[in-house]
Design an enzyme around this catalytic site. Structure first.
Site, PDB file in Angstrom:
ATOM      1  N   PRO A  53      73.288  16.819  82.136  1.00  0.00           N
ATOM      2  CG  PRO A  53      74.406  18.740  81.420  1.00  0.00           C
ATOM      3  CD  PRO A  53      74.561  17.252  81.529  1.00  0.00           C
ATOM      4  CG  ASP A  54      67.905  20.082  83.790  1.00  0.00           C
ATOM      5  OD1 ASP A  54      67.880  21.262  83.424  1.00  0.00           O
ATOM      6  OD2 ASP A  54      68.040  19.755  84.983  1.00  0.00           O
ATOM      7  CG  PHE A  55      68.416  21.013  77.219  1.00  0.00           C
ATOM      8  CD1 PHE A  55      68.755  21.636  76.043  1.00  0.00           C
ATOM      9  CD2 PHE A  55      68.891  19.735  77.444  1.00  0.00           C
ATOM     10  CE1 PHE A  55      69.557  21.000  75.100  1.00  0.00           C
ATOM     11  CE2 PHE A  55      69.686  19.088  76.522  1.00  0.00           C
ATOM     12  CZ  PHE A  55      70.021  19.722  75.349  1.00  0.00           C
ATOM     13  NE  ARG A  56      62.400  23.216  77.883  1.00  0.00           N
ATOM     14  CZ  ARG A  56      62.129  24.163  77.007  1.00  0.00           C
ATOM     15  NH1 ARG A  56      62.057  25.409  77.387  1.00  0.00           N
ATOM     16  NH2 ARG A  56      61.935  23.874  75.737  1.00  0.00           N
ATOM     17  CD  GLN A 126      60.877  11.508  73.372  1.00  0.00           C
ATOM     18  OE1 GLN A 126      60.771  11.093  74.508  1.00  0.00           O
ATOM     19  NE2 GLN A 126      60.169  12.517  72.932  1.00  0.00           N
ATOM     20  CG  ASN A 127      67.334  10.129  75.698  1.00  0.00           C
ATOM     21  OD1 ASN A 127      66.551  11.068  75.766  1.00  0.00           O
ATOM     22  ND2 ASN A 127      67.370   9.153  76.586  1.00  0.00           N
ATOM     23  CB  ILE A 128      71.053  13.303  70.942  1.00  0.00           C
ATOM     24  CG1 ILE A 128      71.356  14.253  72.104  1.00  0.00           C
ATOM     25  CG2 ILE A 128      69.776  13.726  70.225  1.00  0.00           C
ATOM     26  CD1 ILE A 128      71.574  15.700  71.699  1.00  0.00           C
ATOM     27  CG  ASP A 129      72.093   9.748  75.891  1.00  0.00           C
ATOM     28  OD1 ASP A 129      71.926   8.652  75.308  1.00  0.00           O
ATOM     29  OD2 ASP A 129      71.351  10.150  76.805  1.00  0.00           O
ATOM     30  CG  HIS A 146      63.855  13.546  68.692  1.00  0.00           C
ATOM     31  ND1 HIS A 146      63.392  13.841  69.949  1.00  0.00           N
ATOM     32  CD2 HIS A 146      62.754  13.391  67.907  1.00  0.00           C
ATOM     33  CE1 HIS A 146      62.060  13.872  69.930  1.00  0.00           C
ATOM     34  NE2 HIS A 146      61.664  13.587  68.705  1.00  0.00           N
ATOM     35  CB  CYS A 154      78.001  18.472  54.234  1.00  0.00           C
ATOM     36  SG  CYS A 154      77.787  20.084  53.432  1.00  0.00           S
ATOM     37  CB  CYS A 178      81.458  19.704  53.392  1.00  0.00           C
ATOM     38  SG  CYS A 178      81.199  18.380  52.189  1.00  0.00           S
ATOM     39  CB  THR A 220      59.422   9.787  77.416  1.00  0.00           C
ATOM     40  OG1 THR A 220      58.886  10.706  76.472  1.00  0.00           O
ATOM     41  CG2 THR A 220      58.519   8.577  77.512  1.00  0.00           C
ATOM     42  CB  SER A 221      57.256  14.711  78.898  1.00  0.00           C
ATOM     43  OG  SER A 221      57.654  15.052  77.583  1.00  0.00           O
ATOM     44  CG  ASN A 244      57.799   9.344  83.301  1.00  0.00           C
ATOM     45  OD1 ASN A 244      58.968   9.498  82.967  1.00  0.00           O
ATOM     46  ND2 ASN A 244      56.884  10.266  83.071  1.00  0.00           N
ATOM     47  CD  GLU A 246      54.280  14.913  87.007  1.00  0.00           C
ATOM     48  OE1 GLU A 246      54.285  15.719  87.933  1.00  0.00           O
ATOM     49  OE2 GLU A 246      54.007  15.207  85.832  1.00  0.00           O
TER      50      GLU A 246
END
Length: 448
Positions: A53-56, A126-129, A146, A154, A178, A220-221, A244, A246
């Site tokens: 899912p997106d965030f916004r 940029q993804n964390i998945d 990112h 910790c 920790c 990516t934007s 993309n 755009e």
């Protein structure tokens, strides 16, 4: 290198490296040995087909669902100072996003295939998945700009927390502590929060794009720095290919920029067709995710493409009723010798009904000018911007994976050849959800 002109490349400008600005030419370049050091840059748009899912987005975005937690503001969930005070909202979010719940897309599989064929020099994401890892991309070829869920430590003494114990805590939404004697600090996945430094691997490898012979940019934007500067680190003669919804960043400013507008997966399939890799790619992908998941992703993509197309038809209908489509309509769907889509003129800005109602004789005087106008809404896919978005210091990093695909273009991939115009100024603070609600932006480039 990195110094771009303020206008898009004239479509008549000859290429320097490729035969022409098309995916066919890119494929020829790879086949002929000109793509042995491929650098890939990815954002959240590569993972949306996986169901992340997106965030916004209103009502469905993760930020909306976090509202019940009474955060001081939505982005606080990714602020290290707030995490120290209250880590539970982040762990509730982590439970939704944790690796293992989602499967790679065919775009991830394509990057894995590049690695398998020894053509991938480096992947910057940029993804964390962690979906790139699941797609078979070796960890030593990935720069998670990112951070990611792959490791955790910790936040006080920086001692790593055991990988095999972390999933149970995330599943319960419980922040671990920790294990170091005398510490007991909060443990956080190695995701870059606001106020934290980007991983050293990003800065250690930041010059790699300048050594590449081909750069692929997917979903990516390019509004969050310093990641957004990577495409401009390449040499002028290095082809850059954008998949993309755009045109973003400075893509389209150079002679060997190839722009493929639409969803990432469709564009990647088209390149795989040109390379003769399509069957191998489909087998590899289905072997990763299974037929049921593969069919689900393809069905969902078809639904989203139809929704985008319907939105475009609605906007065009409004333009037609206001009689502002212009006399160049017959030129919109020409074709070149390669059978690619031809020149498309931009649709002019559509005035609000209440503005159009009182124009009187002025409408006649300005109609010709309005036909030459284009709108250029550079919605940034909803990436969560750094607090100092134009900074290149890396000390105010945005959280990866928070971008949402913009809805400004048709999802059906179309290679485009840009025309000369003033380049739009990217703004890192654009909220993609609000931009999407306005409907698709008018095309501002030519298709090839």
């Amino acid at each position: 290198m990195g110094n771009e002109n303020s206008t898009l490349i004239d479509p008549d400008t000859p290429t320097k490296t490729l035969k022409d600005r098309s995916l066919r030419a890119v494929a020829d370049q790879i086949r002929n040995g000109g793509g042995k050091r491929i650098v890939v840059l990815t954002g959240a748009g590569i993972s949306t087909a996986a169901g992340i899912p997106d965030f916004r987005s209103p009502k469905t975005g993760l930020y909306h669902n976090l509202a019940r937690l009474n955060l001081p503001h939505a982005e606080a969930v990714f602020e290290i100072s707030y995490f120290r005070e209250n880590p539970y909202p982040f762990y509730m979010l982590a439970k939704e996003l944790y690796p293992g719940k989602f499967h790679p897309t065919i775009s991830h599989a394509f990057i894995g295939l590049l690695a398998k064929r020894k053509l991938l020099r480096m992947l910057f994401t940029q993804n964390i998945d962690c979906l790139e890892r699941r797609a078979g991309v070796p960890g030593d070829l990935i720069v998670e700009a990112h951070g990611s869920f792959a490791t955790q430590r910790c936040i006080d003494c920086k001692t790593e927390f055991p990988d095999d114990e972390m999933p149970a805590y995330v599943e319960k939404g419980q922040p671990p502590r920790c294990k170091q004697k005398g510490c007991g600090g909060l443990v956080k996945p190695d995701i870059v929060f606001f106020g934290e430094q980007l991983p050293s691997t990003f800065f250690d490898n930041r010059d790699v794009p300048s050594e590449s012979d081909l750069v692929l940019i997917l979903g990516t934007s390019l509004t969050v720095h310093p990641f957004a500067s990577l495409p401009d680190m390449t040499r002028e003669v290095t082809p850059r290919v954008l998949f993309n919804k755009e045109r973003v960043g400075t893509l389209g400013h150079r002679a060997d920029d190839v722009i493929c507008l639409g969803d990432c997966d469709s564009g990647v399939r088209k390149l795989a067709d040109e390379l003769g890799w399509r069957d191998e790619l489909e087998r590899l992908w289905r072997g990763m995710v299974g037929d049921e998941e593969a069919d689900r992703q393809m069905q969902q993509a078809n639904v989203e493409r139809e929704m985008d197309n319907e939105m475009e038809r609605l906007v065009q209908g409004v333009a037609d009723k206001l009689d502002i489509s212009g006399p160049q309509a017959d030129e919109d769907l020409t074709a070149n010798d390669d059978g690619q889509a031809g020149i498309t003129k931009e649709a002019p800005t559509v005035a609000a009904p209440e503005e159009a109602a009182g124009t009187g004789s002025a409408e006649k005087d300005t109609k010709e000018d309005s036909q030459e106008k284009v709108t250029s809404e550079e919605a940034g896919k909803g990436g969560l911007p750094a607090k100092d978005p134009l900074s290149d210091r890396g000390d105010a990093a945005a959280v990866a994976g928070t971008e949402t695909p913009s809805g400004g273009s048709s999802s059906t991939p179309q290679e485009i050849k840009p025309k000369v115009e003033d380049a739009p100024k990217p703004t890192a603070s654009v909220d993609a959800a609000s931009e999407q609600s306005k409907g698709p932006a008018a095309s501002h480039v030519m298709k090839t």
